[in-house]
Design a protein around this motif. Structure first.
Motif, PDB file in Angstrom:
ATOM      1  N   TYR A 107      14.939 -11.568  -9.962  1.00 29.03           N
ATOM      2  CA  TYR A 107      13.560 -12.032 -10.084  1.00 29.03           C
ATOM      3  C   TYR A 107      13.137 -12.107 -11.557  1.00 29.03           C
ATOM      4  CZ  TYR A 107      12.756 -11.770  -5.067  1.00 29.03           C
ATOM      5  OH  TYR A 107      12.798 -11.983  -3.713  1.00 29.03           O
ATOM      6  N   GLU A 108      13.672 -11.203 -12.379  1.00 30.08           N
ATOM      7  CA  GLU A 108      13.386 -11.265 -13.811  1.00 30.08           C
ATOM      8  C   GLU A 108      13.952 -12.542 -14.422  1.00 30.08           C
ATOM      9  OE1 GLU A 108      14.064  -8.531 -17.826  1.00 30.08           O
ATOM     10  OE2 GLU A 108      15.217  -8.161 -16.007  1.00 30.08           O
ATOM     11  N   ASP A 109      15.167 -12.922 -14.034  1.00 30.00           N
ATOM     12  CA  ASP A 109      15.760 -14.165 -14.538  1.00 30.00           C
ATOM     13  C   ASP A 109      14.958 -15.378 -14.088  1.00 30.00           C
ATOM     14  OD1 ASP A 109      17.647 -12.525 -15.603  1.00 30.00           O
ATOM     15  OD2 ASP A 109      19.231 -13.008 -14.163  1.00 30.00           O
ATOM     16  N   LEU A 110      14.482 -15.361 -12.857  1.00 28.93           N
ATOM     17  CA  LEU A 110      13.681 -16.479 -12.366  1.00 28.93           C
ATOM     18  C   LEU A 110      12.387 -16.619 -13.156  1.00 28.93           C
ATOM     19  CD1 LEU A 110      14.093 -16.016  -8.510  1.00 28.93           C
ATOM     20  CD2 LEU A 110      15.165 -17.749  -9.932  1.00 28.93           C
ATOM     21  N   LEU A 111      11.775 -15.501 -13.500  1.00 29.36           N
ATOM     22  CA  LEU A 111      10.535 -15.554 -14.277  1.00 29.36           C
ATOM     23  C   LEU A 111      10.779 -16.094 -15.678  1.00 29.36           C
ATOM     24  CD1 LEU A 111       7.568 -14.905 -14.824  1.00 29.36           C
ATOM     25  CD2 LEU A 111       8.239 -12.532 -15.268  1.00 29.36           C
ATOM     26  N   GLN A 112      11.868 -15.685 -16.311  1.00 33.89           N
ATOM     27  CA  GLN A 112      12.141 -16.102 -17.677  1.00 33.89           C
ATOM     28  C   GLN A 112      12.478 -17.587 -17.781  1.00 33.89           C
ATOM     29  OE1 GLN A 112      15.276 -13.314 -18.397  1.00 33.89           O
ATOM     30  NE2 GLN A 112      13.925 -11.751 -19.256  1.00 33.89           N
ATOM     31  N   CYS A 113      12.900 -18.215 -16.686  1.00 30.63           N
ATOM     32  CA  CYS A 113      13.324 -19.618 -16.732  1.00 30.63           C
ATOM     33  C   CYS A 113      12.458 -20.536 -15.873  1.00 30.63           C
ATOM     34  CB  CYS A 113      14.779 -19.738 -16.270  1.00 30.63           C
ATOM     35  SG  CYS A 113      15.952 -18.719 -17.179  1.00 30.63           S
ATOM     36  N   CYS A 114      11.347 -20.064 -15.350  1.00 30.04           N
ATOM     37  CA  CYS A 114      10.616 -20.827 -14.338  1.00 30.04           C
ATOM     38  C   CYS A 114       9.698 -21.893 -14.924  1.00 30.04           C
ATOM     39  CB  CYS A 114       9.790 -19.870 -13.470  1.00 30.04           C
ATOM     40  SG  CYS A 114       8.438 -19.056 -14.350  1.00 30.04           S
ATOM     41  N   ILE A 115       9.307 -21.795 -16.191  1.00 26.80           N
ATOM     42  CA  ILE A 115       8.302 -22.730 -16.721  1.00 26.80           C
ATOM     43  C   ILE A 115       8.812 -24.166 -16.713  1.00 26.80           C
ATOM     44  CG2 ILE A 115       6.913 -23.298 -18.746  1.00 26.80           C
ATOM     45  CD1 ILE A 115       6.824 -20.350 -19.421  1.00 26.80           C
ATOM     46  N   PRO A 116       9.991 -24.500 -17.264  1.00 24.09           N
ATOM     47  CA  PRO A 116      10.452 -25.899 -17.173  1.00 24.09           C
ATOM     48  C   PRO A 116      10.774 -26.322 -15.745  1.00 24.09           C
ATOM     49  CG  PRO A 116      11.604 -24.695 -18.925  1.00 24.09           C
ATOM     50  CD  PRO A 116      10.901 -23.684 -18.091  1.00 24.09           C
ATOM     51  N   VAL A 117      11.114 -25.369 -14.883  1.00 21.53           N
ATOM     52  CA  VAL A 117      11.508 -25.723 -13.517  1.00 21.53           C
ATOM     53  C   VAL A 117      10.302 -26.178 -12.704  1.00 21.53           C
ATOM     54  CG1 VAL A 117      12.509 -24.812 -11.401  1.00 21.53           C
ATOM     55  CG2 VAL A 117      13.501 -24.189 -13.589  1.00 21.53           C
ATOM     56  N   PHE A 118       9.157 -25.507 -12.838  1.00 23.03           N
ATOM     57  CA  PHE A 118       7.963 -25.843 -12.060  1.00 23.03           C
ATOM     58  C   PHE A 118       7.127 -26.959 -12.694  1.00 23.03           C
ATOM     59  CE2 PHE A 118       8.715 -21.760 -10.032  1.00 23.03           C
ATOM     60  CZ  PHE A 118       8.315 -22.005  -8.731  1.00 23.03           C
ATOM     61  N   GLU A 119       7.520 -27.416 -13.871  1.00 21.65           N
ATOM     62  CA  GLU A 119       6.700 -28.411 -14.562  1.00 21.65           C
ATOM     63  C   GLU A 119       6.625 -29.709 -13.774  1.00 21.65           C
ATOM     64  OE1 GLU A 119       6.244 -30.306 -19.061  1.00 21.65           O
ATOM     65  OE2 GLU A 119       8.184 -29.538 -18.362  1.00 21.65           O
TER      66      GLU A 119
END
Length: 858
Positions: A322-334
């Motif tokens: 879940y920590e990895d998902l948070l660190q990389c989620c901004i470009p993914v949800f854009e």
């Protein structure tokens, strides 16, 4: 010295001598006999007085004498008359016990206490019947009314621990006409008034639920607990006894970062975002796009690993996942959601990752704690804004995996209540299928089908999907406000995090697996990655010559690749500039003539290629660490930018294409040493910043955005000194902007090292500044021994007058949701006041914008 007695005056130094003398001393024996006779007389006198007292108590009432005429002048009674003592009547002997047929005494058997039927009894009467006195007849002409405001009365508890409490003294027994059957007769539940939906029944008489539980504990049971026991339970414990009553117990309770935030707040937010994607696109296309984007996020050493094929299902994920998902989620949800929801979500995700990074720092300063405190306030406002303005626009329901999990739970509960039986008498319980989800799905419809099939339940029997909302009224979200105070008292969260125990448990399992496989556990865990490396060195590249490359053959083989343009000239310029000790300006080492290039000699015209190189650096908490750069897996690096002035970027980013070393020499007149020497260099592809129209930083809550320099630029591909590398960088593609082949117009190129099969490149990339704590402090500043990049470069880029209007309009559009960018320096208050006084209110603003304005009061 002890003596025998007062008459003989015999003295002895020991008690044994006195004892032997007393055996033959006549004076001592005579005095002992006198004491014994005196004790016997006293005992006889006491027995006589006791017998006389018993005889007096047995005299009837009629025998009590008192003659008032005898000796009337005195208040003394006359002498008692003589009476005869009547002997007591002998009691008849008790009858013989009953015997059985065999002649044995018959026993009386009783049912055990736990099987006896204890019938309910009425409560104790408030006023005994014999004490009830009718009210007297008033003897006054004027009647007086006495109003008793409160005169409480509590009865004694019965065998069930029940009692009654009256607000005033009763004049009769209220339970006189209550039959015992009424105490155990079941009441009609249907006759009770129903509670309106949405209205919670409050505990009458108690301020909160905790008080209710304590009072129920005191007033129930076989006996009522005293007030002393209640006070001891509340106010006394082991800490109070040892540390004193002034010790504040709440200050020793620390936060749990892993369970409260990573597995709490962030997991809740991520789950609801997936629900929103299902609602926005019922076909599942947005969820499929989300999974596709996560699969294209590159790994970053041991910090960010490859994501699973179906992230949206969130199966078998630990806290670090879940920590990895948070660190990389901004470009993914854009741009998965429409505006203005996408703008709110991007800012919310940025602040979420920022709060996570600052709360997890190992070393804090006053400035980082102050920033975290202000960040916590803004994060709470953004969460409430997203919940109130964006979430109501989507009628979210439970996810398919949540429905399937609920059905499996119901099946297990039914199986326990009604177990199946086989013909052999063996108890059999149905179990859900443990088949796993396929590795990849073409679309979300297929994913939903797989989820339902994994539950081993037909889709027609699944329960209805309940509505779901974003719930922030939880303790985990409420505890975020305690982190700053806890860190000030106890230090960084890593010192008391429960993640340490989880990692220790995983390490124990790894040791057990290695031991079971026959591997040497000590050799495996003692072989540290940094062991054998010189951490004081700036970098380390192997001197192996196992992979030699002939330069001319290498150029001839890839002559159609734009990356090989001017390969030999760029290589000689790089070697010449370093040997002449010229300053690197970011592109070249200055102007060099062809005559100077001819002085460069490369031994055998060969380059030796290496697979990796190790870059050492000092972290923000004064620790030595390093990154392993591998062109095939982990190829992006960052260097210090030579730019200065307003709008200058703190770092430049490059992608490593190759790692080489060679034996070089220089016959230049300005070089004294003409012999061959070893030299390391990197072949790189430069990234360039987004030109003019994009502002980033903590002030704007946006990640830095870069893109590949076009291949037509002469310096798009160049050579770089490994000593200039600061550390590795994590670049995430800007998925919303797509791919293009205009930057490198060829289908096959050596520059596409991560995916050699690709025929195009991503248009832009986001620099993941939240990939680890050191990367965060590199961009924020305030690291120990680090430059203050976070404050110097938080300004808008320098632009021309022809583009200024477009940029200002774009920035207004990006912040039109009523949120002022976070003031990191605290010097925007005056600018905000001037903006409020100068900006006129537009009557055409929508009601949504007016609602958002109330969240902008930071």
């Amino acid at each position: 010295m002890p003596i025998c007695c007062a008459k003989c005056k015999f003295e002895s130094t020991t008690s044994s001598g006195i004892s032997r003398h007393r055996l033959k001393c006549s004076n001592y024996q005579k005095s002992a006999q006198d004491r014994q006779n005196l004790h016997h007389k006293i005992t006889q006198a006491r027995k006589a007085r006791t017998l006389h007292s018993q005889q007096c108590r047995n005299v009837p009432q009629s025998d009590v004498w008192f003659d008032p005429l005898h000796n009337a002048d005195m208040d003394m009674p006359a002498a008692p008359p003589e009476r005869t003592v009547v002997p007591p009547v002998p009691t008849p002997p008790s009858p013989l016990p009953a015997v059985t047929a065999s002649g044995r005494p018959q026993r009386n058997y009783q049912c055990p206490a736990k099987y006896r039927d204890v019938y309910p009894e009425g409560l104790t009467s408030a006023v005994p019947p014999q004490t009830i006195v009718p009210p007297p007849t008033p003897s006054f002409l004027i009647q007086h009314v006495v109003l008793i405001v409160r005169n409480p009365l509590s009865t004694a508890s019965n065998v069930f621990g029940m009692w009654k409490k009256y607000l005033y003294q009763p004049s009769h027994d209220p339970d006189a006409f209550l039959l015992p059957e009424d105490l155990y007769r079941p009441h009609n539940i249907n006759s009770m008034p129903s509670t309106p939906p949405g209205c919670a029944i409050k505990d009458a008489g108690y301020s909160n639920s905790t008080t209710k539980l304590l009072m129920n504990w005191q007033n129930t049971g076989s006996c009522q607990k005293s007030d002393t026991e209640m006070n001891r339970l509340v106010h006394e414990n082991a800490f109070i006894e040892r540390l004193g009553p002034q010790f504040d117990l709440s200050r020793m309770l620390v936060v749990d970062f892993m369970h409260e935030f990573e597995l709490g707040v962030w997991k809740t937010l991520l789950t609801h975002l997936i629900r929103i994607l299902y609602t926005a696109a019922p076909s599942g296309s947005l969820v499929a796009e989300l999974d596709e984007r996560f699969r294209h996020v590159p790994q970053f050493g041991q910090t960010i690993r490859r994501f699973t094929n179906n992230v949206s299902e969130m199966e078998k994920l630990a806290a670090r996942d879940y920590e990895d998902l948070l660190q990389c989620c901004i470009p993914v949800f854009e741009d998965l959601l429409e505006q203005p929801h996408n703008k709110r979500l991007m800012k919310l995700l940025y602040r979420t990752a920022e709060w996570h990074g600052f709360a997890k720092l190992r070393v804090h300063t006053d400035s980082t704690l102050d920033h975290l405190e202000e960040l916590t306030k803004e994060y709470g406002l953004l969460m409430r804004q997203f919940r109130d303005l964006s979430c109501p626009q989507f009628q979210t329901v439970a996810l398919p995996q949540e429905v399937a999990a609920l059905k499996r739970q119901q099946n297990r509960a039914q199986a326990k209540q009604a177990p199946l039986s086989t013909g052999t008498g063996v108890r059999v319980e149905p179990t859900a299928s443990s088949s796993s989800i396929p590795a990849s799905t073409a679309n979300t419809n297929a994913a939903m089908t797989n989820v339902l099939s994994a539950s081993a339940v037909p889709s027609s029997t699944l329960p209805a999907r309940k509505p779901k909302t974003l719930n922030i009224f939880t303790y985990k979200f409420h505890s975020l406000g305690d982190y700053v105070q806890t860190i000030r008292l106890f230090g960084g969260t890593d010192s008391f995090s429960t993640q340490l125990g989880e990692l220790a448990h995983r390490l124990r399992l790894e040791r057990a697996q290695l031991a079971a496989g026959g591997q040497n556990v000590k050799e495996r865990f003692n072989n540290d990655e940094c062991e054998g490396r010189d951490l004081d060195a700036r970098y380390r590249i192997s001197h192996s010559r196992n992979d030699p490359i002939n330069i001319r053959s290498y150029i001839r083989t890839n002559q159609d690749d734009p990356a090989m343009k001017n390969f030999m000239r760029k290589l000689k310029d790089h070697v010449l500039g370093r040997l002449l000790r010229r300053e690197f300006d970011g592109d070249t080492y200055g102007e060099l003539a062809d005559e100077d290039r001819d002085t460069v000699r490369i031994s055998g015209e060969r380059l030796y290629r290496c697979k990796t190189f190790w870059a050492n650096y000092t972290t923000y908490d004064v620790q030595r660490d390093g990154d392993t750069i591998n062109p095939r897996t982990y190829s992006d690096i960052m260097v210090k930018s030579p730019e200065t002035g307003p709008g200058a970027q703190p770092y430049w980013y490059v992608r490593t294409i190759g790692i080489f070393h060679a034996m070089v020499a220089l016959s230049h007149a300005r070089v004294e040493e003409k012999s061959f020497r070893h030299m390391d260099f990197l072949w790189v592809r430069w990234f360039g910043v987004e030109p003019g129209r994009y502002c980033h930083g903590f002030h704007y809550a946006r990640l830095p955005k870069v893109g590949f320099v076009e291949s037509t630029d002469d310096y798009a591909f160049a050579f770089l000194d490994p000593a200039l590398v600061i550390r590795g960088a994590h670049m995430i593609p800007a998925f919303s902007e797509g791919r293009t082949s205009a930057l490198l117009p060829t289908t096959k190129s050596l520059a596409r090292v991560l995916n050699p099969e690709d025929e195009d490149d991503w248009v832009n990339f986001y620099v993941n500044i939240f990939v680890d704590r050191d990367m965060l402090m590199q961009h924020f500043g305030h690291g120990i021994g680090h430059l203050e990049y976070g404050r110097v470069h938080e300004t808008e880029p320098e632009i021309g007058e022809e583009n200024r209007g477009d940029i200002e309009q774009e920035n207004e559009d990006q912040d039109d949701d009523g949120n002022k960018p976070m003031d990191v320096d605290g010097d925007d208050e005056q600018a905000e006041q001037s903006d409020e006084s100068s900006d006129a209110v537009d009557d055409s603003d929508s009601s949504e914008d007016s609602d958002e304005s109330e969240y902008a009061s930071f």
